[in-house]
Scaffold this active site. Sequence first.
Site, PDB file in Angstrom:
ATOM      1  N   ASP A 122      -2.139   2.510  -4.271  1.00 41.13           N
ATOM      2  CA  ASP A 122      -3.804   2.425  -4.022  1.00 41.13           C
ATOM      3  C   ASP A 122      -4.512   1.528  -4.141  1.00 41.13           C
ATOM      4  O   ASP A 122      -4.142   0.434  -4.916  1.00 41.13           O
ATOM      5  CB  ASP A 122      -4.049   4.263  -4.490  1.00 41.13           C
ATOM      6  CG  ASP A 122      -3.411   4.963  -3.499  1.00 41.13           C
ATOM      7  OD1 ASP A 122      -2.625   5.031  -2.668  1.00 41.13           O
ATOM      8  OD2 ASP A 122      -3.558   6.102  -4.237  1.00 41.13           O
TER       9      ASP A 122
ATOM     10  N   HIS B  69       0.978  -1.197  -0.032  1.00 39.73           N
ATOM     11  CA  HIS B  69      -0.486   0.052  -0.001  1.00 39.73           C
ATOM     12  C   HIS B  69       0.840   1.542   0.115  1.00 39.73           C
ATOM     13  O   HIS B  69       0.526   1.972  -0.341  1.00 39.73           O
ATOM     14  CB  HIS B  69      -0.859   0.222   1.015  1.00 39.73           C
ATOM     15  CG  HIS B  69      -2.199   0.610   1.217  1.00 39.73           C
ATOM     16  ND1 HIS B  69      -2.319   1.713  -0.167  1.00 39.73           N
ATOM     17  CD2 HIS B  69      -3.686   0.552   1.597  1.00 39.73           C
ATOM     18  CE1 HIS B  69      -3.898   1.998  -0.034  1.00 39.73           C
ATOM     19  NE2 HIS B  69      -4.243   1.487   1.026  1.00 39.73           N
TER      20      HIS B  69
END
Length: 407
Positions: A382, A378
């Site tokens: 995204d 992450h």
Amino acid sequence: MSTEIKAPVFPESVAEGEVATWHKQPGEACTRDELIVDIETDKVVIEVVAPADGVIEEIIKNEGDTIVSGEVIGRFKAGAAASAPAETSAEAAPAEDAADQDESASGSSGDAILSPAARKLANEHNVDPAAVKGTGKDGRVSKEDVQRHIDAAKTSQPAAAKSAAAPEVSVAAGERVEKRVPMTRLRASIAKRLVSAQQNAAMLTTFNEVNMKPLMDLRKQYKDAFEKRHGVKLGFMSLFVKAATEALKRYPMVNASIDGTDMVYHGYQDIGVAVSSDRGLVVPVLRDTDAMGLADVEKKIVEYGTKAREGKLSIEEMTGGTFTISNGGVFGSLMSTPILNPPQTGILGMHKIQERPMAVNGEVVILPMMYLALSYDHRMIDGKEAVQFLVAIKELVEDPARILLDV
């Protein structure tokens, strides 16, 4: 002329290795380029071969010893002949002595001649070396001979248990046997990397499911012609590799990696394929998959699988990679969360194909479905891009013509 047997020069990523197996012992003859010793590192097993015809003069580093790059592990004498067995040294011995010598050489009496690896395996399984028939030179017992003896004993145990009523359990009730063995360097390295991936990456996993019927129909229609044309079977992995390649081109952040505080975008697709072996999980890399055809991918996967089982994958074949695919479905896994292969930022997990009732145009239809999992970092990717990437793979697999048309 005596020369040093040195450990090979390890790559920068490999600090040290371990002497795994000496295939030749002092006094044994070797031919040029014959395998004499295996060196195990945390990535691969490196083979060291004889530099010329001759004999092993001395072993300096025994099996299990830790060594560094270029370290002297033994000595080799070029042009020398193998040492004659003591039993055959007396040419003028009486006939009865010669008979005794022949009996000893055949291994029917006296102590068995064991290689260090064979002796170690025999000790671990409480095997009497005298009971093992040696197939090596001068009746030498190899590790394979001991293993065959152990396997034969296991096979005969159930039959013996049925026919013999005598109790053979000598341990106290409730006693449980444990066996402690050290981790191989490869498995220890894998453990370290996996723990590091979980600790250092912001790892998340997103799931989706894909209808495998179009791919299965395509494979059924063309598998015979494909194998006849290319000499290799058409599998699902090559189609997923091509689908992943197209998705990586559309979402380059999934094909990127993190180096410190920099994000490195790769203008090529090198896809690692996780392969299970007896030594542990290895990830050989398919280079430039955008330029590979389905047959090229299948042939390379078969080659890597064979090398993995034989422990002959090179460091170069497992170095790099911008994305990884792991197929746990071959072992029956229905769903899992694959762990990232640093410094990569994405890994695709394939799973078991299972028929399930699905709603199609208002009707319930039984379809072969597969769950897909994408684990991603992450810090780099995204959730939006991760989901869109996985949906892209789903669409390409459910409609393979999209790969050809690039839509």
